[in-house]
Scaffold this motif. Sequence first.
Motif, PDB file in Angstrom:
ATOM      1  N   ASP A   1       7.113  58.644  24.410  1.00  0.00           N
ATOM      2  CA  ASP A   1       6.972  59.824  23.556  1.00  0.00           C
ATOM      3  C   ASP A   1       5.581  59.830  22.935  1.00  0.00           C
ATOM      4  O   ASP A   1       5.231  58.902  22.202  1.00  0.00           O
TER       5      ASP A   1
ATOM      6  N   GLY B   1       4.205  61.812  20.643  1.00  0.00           N
ATOM      7  CA  GLY B   1       4.193  61.924  19.188  1.00  0.00           C
ATOM      8  C   GLY B   1       4.468  60.592  18.519  1.00  0.00           C
ATOM      9  O   GLY B   1       3.785  60.208  17.563  1.00  0.00           O
TER      10      GLY B   1
ATOM     11  N   ASP C   1       5.032  66.938  23.586  1.00  0.00           N
ATOM     12  CA  ASP C   1       4.721  66.751  22.169  1.00  0.00           C
ATOM     13  C   ASP C   1       4.232  68.058  21.548  1.00  0.00           C
ATOM     14  O   ASP C   1       4.646  68.435  20.437  1.00  0.00           O
TER      15      ASP C   1
END
Length: 290
Positions: free
Chosen positions: A184, A186, A272
């Motif tokens: 991920d 982010g 994101d």
Amino acid sequence: MALPPKPWPTGMAEQCEPLVRRVLAPNPSPYTYTGTQTYIVGNAGDVALIDPGPADEAHINAILAAIGDAKVVAIMCTHTHRDHSPAAAPLSERTGAPVVGCAPLVIESDLPRSDEAFDTTYAPDRVLEDGEAMTGTGWTLRALHTPGHTSNHLCFALEESGALFTGDHVMGWSTSVVIPPDGDMGDYMKSLDKLQARNDRVYYSAHGEPIEKPRQLVRGMMGHRRQRENQILRLLGARARTTPEFIPEMYKGLDERLVKAAQMSVTAHLLDLEKRGMVSSTSEGIWALA
């Protein structure tokens, strides 16, 4: 980055600092550089192992030879890619030490990868929460939750010396890959922020040489990711496009073998940006500014 000239110190116990030694596994690859580095922390009767590496008999024997008569009190894994954790189980059997560290995680996916797949054999005796510590004679290793490369990734801070063992979150030879659905972007950026706020003296990663100016490197890595994000937004400002259509303009002259990896990195950025309400996608996989 090009590989350093051989011979590499595969199977040798190298002293990094008074409390830290490393043993290089014989698993070089485009994903692992010269191989995975297992770290031995402690030297006064009891030790911890960090990232035991692949279940390769020669590597396991090299680790045991380096340990000698010392008692292993913990086998600690930063995450569960198969170049990091499979040797945990056989080393636990031979030493009696518990396996501690990251949570178990296996992602089943048919998508192409640009890193190692997950270790299905990993079964920790104890999962360390953010801030929890393992201690031995003269050493303390504190866990830092650093998701992004994988959702279960941990770093370990050696409090007595100011060293941080960064696994694959920050490496000494390349930027870390972030591959959805588990990786991920982010979370990865937040984890870099977390490290940037610290004042660690040196990073020891699982691949590559020690990082002597860690905050400078982290700052550069964050800038690189923001640059990629801005490229994506500029290209979408010109027209909507599918993920493969970003690659020729973002990665000019890219080796054909790395195209899939570049597409996965762009996808991580797009997902994101979508979470942040800046881009949107259609069911046909076409991305546009929101």
